[in-house]
Every structure is written in C-alpha cells, then in structure tokens.
Design a protein around this motif. Structure first.
Motif, PDB file in Angstrom:
ATOM      1  N   PHE A 152     -29.625 -95.009 -45.008  1.00 28.77           N
ATOM      2  CA  PHE A 152     -30.109 -95.886 -46.072  1.00 28.77           C
ATOM      3  C   PHE A 152     -30.479 -95.072 -47.311  1.00 28.77           C
ATOM      4  O   PHE A 152     -30.129 -95.435 -48.441  1.00 28.77           O
ATOM      5  N   ALA A 153     -31.162 -93.958 -47.105  1.00 28.41           N
ATOM      6  CA  ALA A 153     -31.588 -93.108 -48.219  1.00 28.41           C
ATOM      7  C   ALA A 153     -30.389 -92.538 -48.963  1.00 28.41           C
ATOM      8  O   ALA A 153     -30.412 -92.420 -50.205  1.00 28.41           O
ATOM      9  N   LEU A 154     -29.325 -92.182 -48.258  1.00 28.21           N
ATOM     10  CA  LEU A 154     -28.130 -91.648 -48.908  1.00 28.21           C
ATOM     11  C   LEU A 154     -27.499 -92.688 -49.834  1.00 28.21           C
ATOM     12  O   LEU A 154     -27.071 -92.358 -50.949  1.00 28.21           O
ATOM     13  N   VAL A 155     -27.445 -93.942 -49.385  1.00 32.10           N
ATOM     14  CA  VAL A 155     -26.847 -94.992 -50.213  1.00 32.10           C
ATOM     15  C   VAL A 155     -27.726 -95.295 -51.430  1.00 32.10           C
ATOM     16  O   VAL A 155     -27.227 -95.516 -52.540  1.00 32.10           O
ATOM     17  N   ILE A 156     -29.045 -95.298 -51.240  1.00 28.73           N
ATOM     18  CA  ILE A 156     -29.938 -95.506 -52.383  1.00 28.73           C
ATOM     19  C   ILE A 156     -29.800 -94.360 -53.384  1.00 28.73           C
ATOM     20  O   ILE A 156     -29.783 -94.573 -54.604  1.00 28.73           O
ATOM     21  N   LEU A 157     -29.675 -93.138 -52.889  1.00 30.30           N
ATOM     22  CA  LEU A 157     -29.478 -91.993 -53.780  1.00 30.30           C
ATOM     23  C   LEU A 157     -28.146 -92.113 -54.508  1.00 30.30           C
ATOM     24  O   LEU A 157     -28.036 -91.727 -55.685  1.00 30.30           O
ATOM     25  N   ALA A 158     -27.136 -92.662 -53.840  1.00 35.98           N
ATOM     26  CA  ALA A 158     -25.857 -92.924 -54.506  1.00 35.98           C
ATOM     27  C   ALA A 158     -26.047 -93.901 -55.663  1.00 35.98           C
ATOM     28  O   ALA A 158     -25.449 -93.737 -56.735  1.00 35.98           O
ATOM     29  N   ALA A 159     -26.896 -94.917 -55.462  1.00 36.65           N
ATOM     30  CA  ALA A 159     -27.170 -95.879 -56.537  1.00 36.65           C
ATOM     31  C   ALA A 159     -27.876 -95.207 -57.709  1.00 36.65           C
ATOM     32  O   ALA A 159     -27.634 -95.548 -58.869  1.00 36.65           O
TER      33      ALA A 159
ATOM     34  N   ILE B  24     -16.701 -85.687 -69.696  1.00 38.54           N
ATOM     35  CA  ILE B  24     -15.783 -85.893 -68.577  1.00 38.54           C
ATOM     36  C   ILE B  24     -16.300 -85.170 -67.338  1.00 38.54           C
ATOM     37  O   ILE B  24     -16.345 -85.726 -66.229  1.00 38.54           O
ATOM     38  N   LEU B  25     -16.706 -83.911 -67.504  1.00 34.25           N
ATOM     39  CA  LEU B  25     -17.195 -83.122 -66.370  1.00 34.25           C
ATOM     40  C   LEU B  25     -18.485 -83.701 -65.796  1.00 34.25           C
ATOM     41  O   LEU B  25     -18.649 -83.820 -64.578  1.00 34.25           O
ATOM     42  N   LEU B  26     -19.409 -84.070 -66.693  1.00 36.91           N
ATOM     43  CA  LEU B  26     -20.681 -84.628 -66.216  1.00 36.91           C
ATOM     44  C   LEU B  26     -20.480 -85.953 -65.491  1.00 36.91           C
ATOM     45  O   LEU B  26     -21.035 -86.180 -64.405  1.00 36.91           O
ATOM     46  N   ALA B  27     -19.667 -86.838 -66.076  1.00 33.82           N
ATOM     47  CA  ALA B  27     -19.429 -88.136 -65.449  1.00 33.82           C
ATOM     48  C   ALA B  27     -18.647 -87.977 -64.149  1.00 33.82           C
ATOM     49  O   ALA B  27     -18.921 -88.670 -63.156  1.00 33.82           O
ATOM     50  N   GLY B  28     -17.673 -87.055 -64.131  1.00 31.79           N
ATOM     51  CA  GLY B  28     -16.896 -86.841 -62.919  1.00 31.79           C
ATOM     52  C   GLY B  28     -17.752 -86.338 -61.772  1.00 31.79           C
ATOM     53  O   GLY B  28     -17.625 -86.794 -60.627  1.00 31.79           O
ATOM     54  N   CYS B  29     -18.657 -85.405 -62.070  1.00 32.68           N
ATOM     55  CA  CYS B  29     -19.539 -84.885 -61.020  1.00 32.68           C
ATOM     56  C   CYS B  29     -20.570 -85.915 -60.588  1.00 32.68           C
ATOM     57  O   CYS B  29     -20.886 -86.041 -59.393  1.00 32.68           O
ATOM     58  N   THR B  30     -21.076 -86.686 -61.540  1.00 25.92           N
ATOM     59  CA  THR B  30     -22.118 -87.664 -61.220  1.00 25.92           C
ATOM     60  C   THR B  30     -21.557 -88.867 -60.477  1.00 25.92           C
ATOM     61  O   THR B  30     -22.086 -89.272 -59.432  1.00 25.92           O
ATOM     62  N   LEU B  31     -20.468 -89.441 -61.029  1.00 28.23           N
ATOM     63  CA  LEU B  31     -19.893 -90.651 -60.431  1.00 28.23           C
ATOM     64  C   LEU B  31     -19.059 -90.325 -59.196  1.00 28.23           C
ATOM     65  O   LEU B  31     -19.208 -90.961 -58.151  1.00 28.23           O
ATOM     66  N   GLY B  32     -18.190 -89.324 -59.312  1.00 30.07           N
ATOM     67  CA  GLY B  32     -17.250 -89.054 -58.233  1.00 30.07           C
ATOM     68  C   GLY B  32     -17.835 -88.235 -57.098  1.00 30.07           C
ATOM     69  O   GLY B  32     -17.805 -88.650 -55.938  1.00 30.07           O
ATOM     70  N   VAL B  33     -18.397 -87.077 -57.445  1.00 28.14           N
ATOM     71  CA  VAL B  33     -18.899 -86.181 -56.405  1.00 28.14           C
ATOM     72  C   VAL B  33     -20.201 -86.709 -55.819  1.00 28.14           C
ATOM     73  O   VAL B  33     -20.344 -86.840 -54.592  1.00 28.14           O
ATOM     74  N   ALA B  34     -21.171 -87.027 -56.675  1.00 30.59           N
ATOM     75  CA  ALA B  34     -22.498 -87.409 -56.189  1.00 30.59           C
ATOM     76  C   ALA B  34     -22.533 -88.856 -55.694  1.00 30.59           C
ATOM     77  O   ALA B  34     -22.852 -89.118 -54.525  1.00 30.59           O
ATOM     78  N   LYS B  35     -22.198 -89.810 -56.562  1.00 29.14           N
ATOM     79  CA  LYS B  35     -22.352 -91.219 -56.186  1.00 29.14           C
ATOM     80  C   LYS B  35     -21.457 -91.603 -55.013  1.00 29.14           C
ATOM     81  O   LYS B  35     -21.934 -92.088 -53.979  1.00 29.14           O
ATOM     82  N   PHE B  36     -20.163 -91.373 -55.145  1.00 28.86           N
ATOM     83  CA  PHE B  36     -19.266 -91.787 -54.073  1.00 28.86           C
ATOM     84  C   PHE B  36     -19.363 -90.869 -52.861  1.00 28.86           C
ATOM     85  O   PHE B  36     -19.216 -91.321 -51.721  1.00 28.86           O
ATOM     86  N   GLY B  37     -19.611 -89.584 -53.086  1.00 33.10           N
ATOM     87  CA  GLY B  37     -19.799 -88.689 -51.950  1.00 33.10           C
ATOM     88  C   GLY B  37     -20.979 -89.104 -51.093  1.00 33.10           C
ATOM     89  O   GLY B  37     -20.889 -89.163 -49.860  1.00 33.10           O
ATOM     90  N   LEU B  38     -22.097 -89.432 -51.735  1.00 30.62           N
ATOM     91  CA  LEU B  38     -23.276 -89.878 -50.994  1.00 30.62           C
ATOM     92  C   LEU B  38     -23.047 -91.232 -50.328  1.00 30.62           C
ATOM     93  O   LEU B  38     -23.509 -91.469 -49.201  1.00 30.62           O
ATOM     94  N   LEU B  39     -22.336 -92.133 -51.007  1.00 31.17           N
ATOM     95  CA  LEU B  39     -22.035 -93.440 -50.415  1.00 31.17           C
ATOM     96  C   LEU B  39     -21.210 -93.275 -49.141  1.00 31.17           C
ATOM     97  O   LEU B  39     -21.519 -93.875 -48.100  1.00 31.17           O
ATOM     98  N   PHE B  40     -20.159 -92.467 -49.209  1.00 31.36           N
ATOM     99  CA  PHE B  40     -19.296 -92.275 -48.050  1.00 31.36           C
ATOM    100  C   PHE B  40     -20.074 -91.596 -46.912  1.00 31.36           C
ATOM    101  O   PHE B  40     -19.904 -91.947 -45.748  1.00 31.36           O
ATOM    102  N   LEU B  41     -20.912 -90.623 -47.253  1.00 30.27           N
ATOM    103  CA  LEU B  41     -21.726 -89.964 -46.234  1.00 30.27           C
ATOM    104  C   LEU B  41     -22.708 -90.942 -45.595  1.00 30.27           C
ATOM    105  O   LEU B  41     -22.921 -90.923 -44.383  1.00 30.27           O
ATOM    106  N   GLY B  42     -23.317 -91.795 -46.415  1.00 29.51           N
ATOM    107  CA  GLY B  42     -24.265 -92.768 -45.896  1.00 29.51           C
ATOM    108  C   GLY B  42     -23.607 -93.768 -44.966  1.00 29.51           C
ATOM    109  O   GLY B  42     -24.149 -94.090 -43.898  1.00 29.51           O
TER     110      GLY B  42
END
Length: 309
Positions: A143-150, A61-79
C-alpha cells in the motif's frame, strides 16, 4: 464538450482503468522493474526517431522521465507485485490530486481556495480509510509503495506544468525514452539477470499483447488523447472524467480478476472520488448547478395549470 469528445474522455478513462488488470496479468510473467522498462521501451522506440525534438529543455525531459517513468511507475509495479490489488491501486493512484495540489502550493506557489481544500480533505479521509482497511487485511508495504507512486505522479504533474511542453505526443515519447535504461539497470541489480533472461526467453504472444496495451494503449494513446482534450477545453471540464478511472479499474478487477470489494473500500472510493470531484469544480459551479436544477424542476409546476382542457 461535444458528444464525440465526451466519448473520447470516457474511453481514455476505461483504457486507464483496465490497464491495472493488464498490469496484474503482466506481473505474472515479468519481474516488475523489467516489465516497467519494456512498457516505456515500446513507446519510445522507434518513435523518438520520427517525432522531432521535444521543444523543451532537456533537463525537463530527464526530470519528468525519472519522476514519472522510473519512480511513479516503478513503485506502482513493485507495489502491485508485492500484493496491492489492481482495483485498489487504481483508486489510490487518484490521491495524486492531493499531492499535486500540495506540491504545486510548495513549489509553484499556487494558492488553493477553500472549496478545493475541503474537497482534498475529504479525498484524504478516503485514503486514510483505505489505508486502515488494507492494513487490517493486506500488505502495508505494498500500500505504501502505491501511495508513494501517487506522490511522484503529483511531482511529475508539477514538472510538466512547469515545462509547458508545446506538443503532447513529442513530450510523451521523449519522456518515455528516459526510463528504460535506468529501470533495466535496476532490474538487473534487484531482480537479477537470471530472472530477466528467463522472462524474456519465455515470452508469449499474450505477454507481448500486455506490453503493447500498457505501453501503446494506456501510455501513448491515453496521455496524448488526454492532453488533446486539455488543450481543447478548460481543465475543469476534462479533469472530472479521470474520476471514472477507479470506477473502471475496480469494476474490471472485480469482473476479470475476482477481486472482492469490501464495504470500507467502497466507502473509501466514494470519499476519494467525491473529494476530488469537489476540488475539481470551478468555485461557485456547484451552486450554479443547484440553482439551474431548481429552476428546471419548477418549470413543470408553472406550466401544468395551462394544460387543463
């Protein structure tokens, strides 16, 4: 798939595609990290008190929450906040299929066949074309932020596969309970308390509607419905419908935001969608489909002589 479930798959793709337009709108009112924190807060609260335990170890739960929520969506929104267009973001996030395959081969020792490798290579060529096109007329950093989100989305897919949650709703609710506090802390640190307080104190009904859509609609409904389809049918039957997400994303961005689709971007979209489609097909399925179509096209010529008179 039944017609009703096909309609559900198309609906999920449409909800996810339109989600990028709503994110673009929400970023006009909220700092990106705060917006992302609110997105997951409306999913997790108060649902965590009613859905029961997740049924998997808490570390997943913690790993998926940090990876999907904090990293993926955080980077997408920043991008997207940094200037990445909504339509192009919806396309480039589909590169997660490439990164999922690479990470699964590395971490899960999954082997990809020649057809899948060829399809992913075509999709990667589309990503490169989009990168070149965006580099000539847009922000390379965005662009790089969104690719990193992917990339992080691909990692979260591998983590989800490894965790094998027994219930999609409980999994999504508990995973959504992890990101709000880390994202809020990052927002206070990076965006500042003044910006956060200003956004929250000036919130409008439209802002609340955007948060509800991206949280309850795109996240909770979208992922739970998609997981239901994956439990009901083979992944090969369901996965191709995700290719409709950039179609809805780019078309809704064009219609509602006035985003221009350049010829290189359209070619990149075609390469990415075609490549992922080929990689998602069951080996031999393309040949079977071709043979079936040839047989059906031959039927009228065989029947036609008997119709004279």
């Amino acid at each position: 798939m039944t017609p009703g479930h096909i309609a559900l798959a198309v609906l999920v793709a449409a909800v996810w595609g339109l989600n990028f337009v709503l994110i673009h709108v929400g970023l006009q009112d909220f700092p990106p990290l705060l917006f992302c924190a609110l997105r997951f807060a409306v999913v997790a609260v108060p649902a965590v008190f009613f859905v029961g335990r997740p049924g998997v170890r808490w570390r997943w739960i913690l790993l998926a929450g940090c990876t999907l929520g904090v990293a993926k969506f955080g980077l997408l929104f920043l991008g997207m906040h940094a200037g990445m267009p909504a339509g192009l973001s919806s396309l480039m996030l589909q590169s997660q299929a490439v990164f999922t395959a690479l990470l699964a081969a590395w971490l899960l020792r999954e082997r990809a066949g020649g057809q899948r490798i060829a399809g992913l290579a075509v999709a990667f060529a589309g990503i490169v074309l989009a990168a070149v096109d965006n580099g000539l007329g847009g922000s390379v950093a965005a662009f790089a932020l969104v690719i990193l989100a992917a990339v992080f989305w691909g990692l979260s897919n591998v983590l989800t596969r490894r965790a094998a949650p027994p219930d999609a709703l409980r999994w999504m609710v508990w995973v959504s309970a992890v990101p709000p506090l880390p994202l809020l802390a990052l927002s206070l640190l990076v965006e500042g308390p003044e910006a956060d307080l200003r956004a929250l104190s000036g919130i409008t009904p439209g802002g609340l509607g955007v948060i509800a859509y991206v949280g309850l609609g795109a996240t909770l409904f979208g992922f739970v419905a998609w997981s239901f389809l994956l439990r009901t049918y083979d992944a090969g039957a369901v996965a191709p419908y995700s290719l409709l997400v950039p179609v809805f994303g780019m078309s809704s961005s064009w219609l509602l935001l006035g985003e221009r689709v350049t010829l290189p971007a359209a070619c990149a979209a075609a390469l990415v969608i075609a490549g992922i489609a080929v990689s998602a097909l069951r080996p031999g399925a393309a040949g079977e489909l071709t043979r079936t179509l040839l047989r059906r096209s031959a039927v009228p010529s065989a029947v036609r002589p008997g119709r004279s008179g």
